[in-house]
Design a protein around this motif. Structure first.
Motif, short mmCIF file in Angstrom:
data_model
loop_
_atom_site.label_atom_id
_atom_site.label_comp_id
_atom_site.label_asym_id
_atom_site.label_seq_id
_atom_site.Cartn_x
_atom_site.Cartn_y
_atom_site.Cartn_z
N THR A 49 0.83 -1.20 0.00
CA THR A 49 0.00 0.00 0.00
C THR A 49 0.87 1.26 0.00
O THR A 49 2.04 1.22 0.38
CB THR A 49 -0.90 0.03 1.25
OG1 THR A 49 -0.07 0.11 2.42
CG2 THR A 49 -1.78 -1.21 1.32
N THR A 50 0.24 2.34 -0.41
CA THR A 50 0.93 3.64 -0.39
C THR A 50 1.37 3.98 1.03
O THR A 50 2.46 4.53 1.25
CB THR A 50 0.01 4.75 -0.94
OG1 THR A 50 -0.37 4.41 -2.27
CG2 THR A 50 0.72 6.09 -0.94
N GLU A 51 0.51 3.64 2.01
CA GLU A 51 0.82 3.93 3.41
C GLU A 51 2.08 3.19 3.86
O GLU A 51 2.91 3.75 4.59
CB GLU A 51 -0.37 3.55 4.31
CG GLU A 51 -1.59 4.44 4.16
CD GLU A 51 -2.39 4.15 2.91
OE1 GLU A 51 -2.14 3.09 2.26
OE2 GLU A 51 -3.26 4.97 2.57
N ARG A 52 2.24 1.95 3.45
CA ARG A 52 3.44 1.18 3.84
C ARG A 52 4.69 1.78 3.21
O ARG A 52 5.72 1.94 3.88
CB ARG A 52 3.30 -0.28 3.40
CG ARG A 52 4.52 -1.12 3.74
CD ARG A 52 4.41 -2.53 3.22
NE ARG A 52 3.43 -3.30 3.96
CZ ARG A 52 3.17 -4.58 3.73
NH1 ARG A 52 3.82 -5.23 2.78
NH2 ARG A 52 2.27 -5.22 4.43
N ILE A 53 4.60 2.13 1.93
CA ILE A 53 5.73 2.73 1.23
C ILE A 53 6.14 4.04 1.92
O ILE A 53 7.32 4.30 2.18
CB ILE A 53 5.38 3.00 -0.24
CG1 ILE A 53 5.14 1.69 -0.99
CG2 ILE A 53 6.50 3.81 -0.91
CD1 ILE A 53 6.35 0.85 -1.22
N GLU B 112 6.12 -0.68 -6.71
CA GLU B 112 5.06 0.29 -6.40
C GLU B 112 5.57 1.72 -6.24
O GLU B 112 4.78 2.65 -6.12
CB GLU B 112 4.34 -0.11 -5.09
CG GLU B 112 3.66 -1.47 -5.13
CD GLU B 112 4.57 -2.56 -4.62
OE1 GLU B 112 4.06 -3.62 -4.22
OE2 GLU B 112 5.80 -2.37 -4.63
N LEU B 113 6.87 1.92 -6.22
CA LEU B 113 7.42 3.25 -5.99
C LEU B 113 7.05 4.21 -7.11
O LEU B 113 7.01 3.83 -8.28
CB LEU B 113 8.95 3.19 -5.89
CG LEU B 113 9.56 3.11 -4.49
CD1 LEU B 113 9.12 1.85 -3.78
CD2 LEU B 113 11.08 3.17 -4.58
N THR B 114 6.78 5.45 -6.73
CA THR B 114 6.58 6.49 -7.74
C THR B 114 7.94 6.80 -8.38
O THR B 114 8.99 6.53 -7.79
CB THR B 114 6.01 7.77 -7.12
OG1 THR B 114 6.96 8.29 -6.16
CG2 THR B 114 4.68 7.51 -6.43
N ILE B 115 7.92 7.37 -9.55
CA ILE B 115 9.17 7.69 -10.25
C ILE B 115 10.02 8.67 -9.46
O ILE B 115 11.24 8.45 -9.30
CB ILE B 115 8.87 8.22 -11.67
CG1 ILE B 115 8.30 7.09 -12.53
CG2 ILE B 115 10.14 8.79 -12.32
CD1 ILE B 115 7.87 7.51 -13.91
N PRO B 116 9.45 9.77 -8.90
CA PRO B 116 10.28 10.69 -8.11
C PRO B 116 10.92 10.02 -6.90
O PRO B 116 12.10 10.27 -6.60
CB PRO B 116 9.29 11.79 -7.69
CG PRO B 116 8.22 11.76 -8.72
CD PRO B 116 8.09 10.31 -9.09
#
Length: 285
Positions: free
Chosen positions: A58-62, A93-97
């Motif tokens: 999840t985004t929260e975990r990342i 799942e990481l965003t590019i930035p």
């Protein structure tokens, strides 16, 4: 006689077959120069090639792991931060930035003296180091407290040193130093027998914030001790902040412009006033 139990028939669309062939090529499962799907399936069955989910974080975990990594950097625990960074970079799942930022972090040059400094900090062991400033002057500092802090795209060693010669800060902060890590002289870090301090010398500074700055201000966690609205004058926010350096304090609040006024202590107010007058004079000319 057929090889019972050795053959499996798969019903696949052309698209699925092409995907499996590409996977076989990616993992070097080939017969000659052609993809071998049977070899791919055999490797999966024997667990020499492992299938694992890589799209379910999840985004929260990342975000939590990313925050943990940055906190570890702030505390000088770089090796632990690197371990988390390597875990994150393996995820899809990481965003590019975020991926670029972590790749940049992992590409840093971790030299032996840097590891030694981190060990001394973690063990609360005072140490001595050599440092070359921007003017190429060589200094020796005996450090009784330190932490590694990222500031403005660089890393610094914020430390309490016995030596005060050359300090340009207020007398209250003359033992506090902020040293660029890339200027610490190679192979010049050694332990000394002394007591470790609890932290840097510090003082509380009181400010008044006005107008839109007051309305939109967000408390700086770990630095602001008090944030409260004042009845007079209206729409004024009182902020009390704990600082360890007037240099970094100035850089932090100058961007607030005329909507920020330093009330005290007197020495800090006078220093900020001198900066404001110098800026005004420069614009007048």
């Amino acid at each position: 006689m057929g090889r019972k139990g050795r053959s499996v028939t798969l019903s696949l669309s052309d698209g699925d077959k092409a995907q499996l062939e590409q996977l076989a090529l990616d993992f070097d499962m080939t017969w000659g120069d052609r993809a071998n799907i049977s070899k791919l399936i055999e490797a999966i069955a024997r667990k020499t090639l492992t299938i694992a989910k890589n799209h379910d974080w999840t985004t929260e975990r990342i975000e939590a792991l990313s925050q943990a990594r940055m906190l570890l950097v702030d505390k000088g625990k770089i090796q632990d931060a690197i371990a988390i960074a390597k875990l994150l970079i393996s995820r899809s799942e990481l965003t590019i930035p975020m991926r670029r930022e972590i790749e940049k972090f992992l590409d840093r040059d971790i030299r032996p003296w840097r590891v030694q400094v981190e060990r001394f900090i973690n063990r609360q062991q005072p140490f001595r180091l050599s440092y070359q400033d921007a003017a190429e002057n060589l200094w020796q500092f005996t450090v009784h407290y330190a932490k590694i802090v990222p500031r403005e795209e660089r890393e610094y060693l914020e430390c309490w040193c016995v030596e005060t010669t050359g300090s340009k800060d207020l007398p209250e902060f003359e033992h506090n130093r902020t040293l660029r890590l890339d200027r610490i002289t190679e192979a010049a870090v050694s332990a000394v027998k002394a007591s470790w301090r609890d932290g840097l010398d510090a003082m509380e500074v009181e400010m008044r914030l006005y107008g839109g700055l007051a309305a939109g201000y967000r408390s700086k966690q770990g630095r602001d001790i008090l944030v409260e609205w004042q009845s007079e004058p209206p729409q004024t926010l009182k902020v009390v902040r704990r600082i360890t350096s007037t240099f970094w304090f100035e850089r932090a609040i100058l961007r607030y412009g005329a909507d920020c006024e330093v009330v005290g202590p007197t020495a800090v107010r006078e220093k900020m006033g001198a900066i404001a007058r110098s800026m005004a004079q420069r614009y007048q000319t």
